[in-house]
Enzyme design. Sequence first.
Site, PDB file in Angstrom:
ATOM      1  N   GLU A  83       0.832  -1.213   0.000  1.00  0.00           N
ATOM      2  CA  GLU A  83       0.000   0.000   0.000  1.00  0.00           C
ATOM      3  C   GLU A  83       0.864   1.261   0.000  1.00  0.00           C
ATOM      4  O   GLU A  83       1.649   1.487   0.934  1.00  0.00           O
ATOM      5  CB  GLU A  83      -0.933   0.012   1.222  1.00  0.00           C
ATOM      6  CG  GLU A  83      -1.899   1.195   1.180  1.00  0.00           C
ATOM      7  CD  GLU A  83      -2.924   1.216   2.318  1.00  0.00           C
ATOM      8  OE1 GLU A  83      -3.123   0.185   2.982  1.00  0.00           O
ATOM      9  OE2 GLU A  83      -3.517   2.289   2.525  1.00  0.00           O
ATOM     10  N   LYS A 261      -7.180  -0.378  11.833  1.00  0.00           N
ATOM     11  CA  LYS A 261      -6.466  -0.702  10.587  1.00  0.00           C
ATOM     12  C   LYS A 261      -5.345   0.312  10.339  1.00  0.00           C
ATOM     13  O   LYS A 261      -4.272  -0.028   9.836  1.00  0.00           O
ATOM     14  CB  LYS A 261      -7.463  -0.722   9.428  1.00  0.00           C
ATOM     15  CG  LYS A 261      -6.920  -1.326   8.143  1.00  0.00           C
ATOM     16  CD  LYS A 261      -6.534  -0.312   7.107  1.00  0.00           C
ATOM     17  CE  LYS A 261      -6.105  -0.972   5.808  1.00  0.00           C
ATOM     18  NZ  LYS A 261      -5.497  -0.039   4.867  1.00  0.00           N
ATOM     19  N   ASP A 277       5.098 -13.596  11.969  1.00  0.00           N
ATOM     20  CA  ASP A 277       3.780 -14.145  11.648  1.00  0.00           C
ATOM     21  C   ASP A 277       2.735 -13.021  11.698  1.00  0.00           C
ATOM     22  O   ASP A 277       2.291 -12.617  12.780  1.00  0.00           O
ATOM     23  CB  ASP A 277       3.487 -15.254  12.674  1.00  0.00           C
ATOM     24  CG  ASP A 277       2.166 -15.955  12.442  1.00  0.00           C
ATOM     25  OD1 ASP A 277       1.294 -15.402  11.749  1.00  0.00           O
ATOM     26  OD2 ASP A 277       2.000 -17.066  12.979  1.00  0.00           O
ATOM     27  N   HIS A 375      -2.879  10.642  -0.061  1.00  0.00           N
ATOM     28  CA  HIS A 375      -2.869   9.251  -0.493  1.00  0.00           C
ATOM     29  C   HIS A 375      -2.778   9.169  -2.018  1.00  0.00           C
ATOM     30  O   HIS A 375      -1.993   8.403  -2.560  1.00  0.00           O
ATOM     31  CB  HIS A 375      -4.140   8.552   0.004  1.00  0.00           C
ATOM     32  CG  HIS A 375      -4.163   7.093  -0.314  1.00  0.00           C
ATOM     33  ND1 HIS A 375      -3.381   6.175   0.359  1.00  0.00           N
ATOM     34  CD2 HIS A 375      -4.830   6.403  -1.255  1.00  0.00           C
ATOM     35  CE1 HIS A 375      -3.577   4.977  -0.151  1.00  0.00           C
ATOM     36  NE2 HIS A 375      -4.461   5.087  -1.135  1.00  0.00           N
TER      37      HIS A 375
HETATM   38  C1  MEV Z   1      -5.806   3.679   5.119  1.00  0.00           C
HETATM   39  O1  MEV Z   1      -4.958   2.634   4.727  1.00  0.00           O
HETATM   40  C2  MEV Z   1      -5.826   3.790   6.612  1.00  0.00           C
HETATM   41  C3  MEV Z   1      -6.875   4.712   7.181  1.00  0.00           C
HETATM   42  O2  MEV Z   1      -8.135   4.345   6.648  1.00  0.00           O
HETATM   43  C4  MEV Z   1      -6.847   4.527   8.659  1.00  0.00           C
HETATM   44  C5  MEV Z   1      -7.972   5.224   9.375  1.00  0.00           C
HETATM   45  O3  MEV Z   1      -9.082   5.257   8.851  1.00  0.00           O
HETATM   46  O4  MEV Z   1      -7.721   5.723  10.467  1.00  0.00           O
HETATM   47  C6  MEV Z   1      -6.608   6.126   6.805  1.00  0.00           C
END
Ligand code: MEV
Length: 421
Positions: A83, A261, A277, A375
């Site tokens: 990513e 995430k 792992d 991004h």
């Molecule tokens: C994107 O890979 C990660 C985010 O979605 C994390 C979040 O929402 O805090 C930006």
Amino acid sequence: MSQKRSNISGFYKLSYEDRVKVVSEFSGLNGEDVAWLKKGAPEMEDVEHMSENIIGTIGIPFGVATNFLINGKDYLVPMATEESSVVAAASHGAKIARVKGGFTATTTGSFMMVEIQVVDIDDPEVSKQRVLAEKEELLTMADTRSNTLPKLGAGAKDLEAEIFEGFYGSMVVFRLVVDVRDAMGANVMNTMAEYIAPKIAELAGGRVCLRVVDNYAIRRLAKATCVAGKEAIGGEDIIDNLLQGYSCAYFNQHRATGHNKGAMNGITAVVLATGNDTRAMESGFHSYAARCGRYRALPVWEKNKDGDLVGTLEMPVQVGIIGGMTKLHPVARTAIKILGVKSADELGQVLASVGLASKLAAERALAAEGIQDGHMRLHAGNIAMMAGAVGKEVEIIKEKLCVLKQVNLKTAQDELAKIKG
Ligand code: MEV
């Protein structure tokens, strides 16, 4: 010798050769390490033995995050991720935290657990007590399965038990606690469990069913904290917005999942780069996020009396630096060399700090301009390649898409056609 510093200005603008040179100097890499980084995978004849039904390898981009200062020590942090923006986010979060001293990180020690489930018992409490009464003998038996741990003063340390009413009657689940030191520990734990299981069945007067490592590794926690100063983060308004967002994540499972995430983006990338792992780490992390009976946001944000943001992340860390892929995979070995960690505990501290840094950068962007602009700028190279750009064309199209603020496939194709025309 002056202390090595990981806040290397303009690192991302350097050529590939220069980036490798800087990292080699920082971490003492040799020519062989660098060759493995470029090659990315072990020799095919070795890969053959690493998994099953092998027909190839897949190359994942491998970068280093900069700016990390953890417990006063500078780190360049290796990351393997598909990513775009993950490495940039971690570096940016670490840069903000660095202004106020970086990360403070601790661990509870390298204690893993393995479970032994006993079923078909008449009185679970009596079975439990009969087994626990022989705890010392069982720990000694378990230790015979490791050549190294007892000599280090590590190895089997405790045995605990919990009774459950299951679908098919009562069961007692015994948990053997083992100090696995610098190993991840799953193999030695499972071996110990299988070895002592018949004795436990005999003492309990029941039948042993499961014998398997416990991925809810709550005796192997790492905790990182940092302060993000209001100036470094862009103002107190951003902090207030960020706290609103955190409140949403705390009370709303949908947002908690994405919130977590954001931390895992960085954590999984380091776990993968070091040959550890990823599935054990991820299952432990999410299970710990649900420890109060409800899935919650694991990275925590608060404001201190100075109006600065304080972040905390505590999580299970099931990683090692001495076994399996961490030793066999030449790129994973190089990753550990780049990090310069001397113990699994230290790697755990790095992981908690990386999770917090990754989250800090995502939270800041979400509370300010939004995540999409940054991004997409970082993703523009992928779009250019998807449009068919090769070599130098990629950088040209990438720049063009960012200037036009049109990071999409159609614009990339049109701009590429213009160049080629
Ligand atoms: C994107 O890979 C990660 C985010 O979605 C994390 C979040 O929402 O805090 C930006």
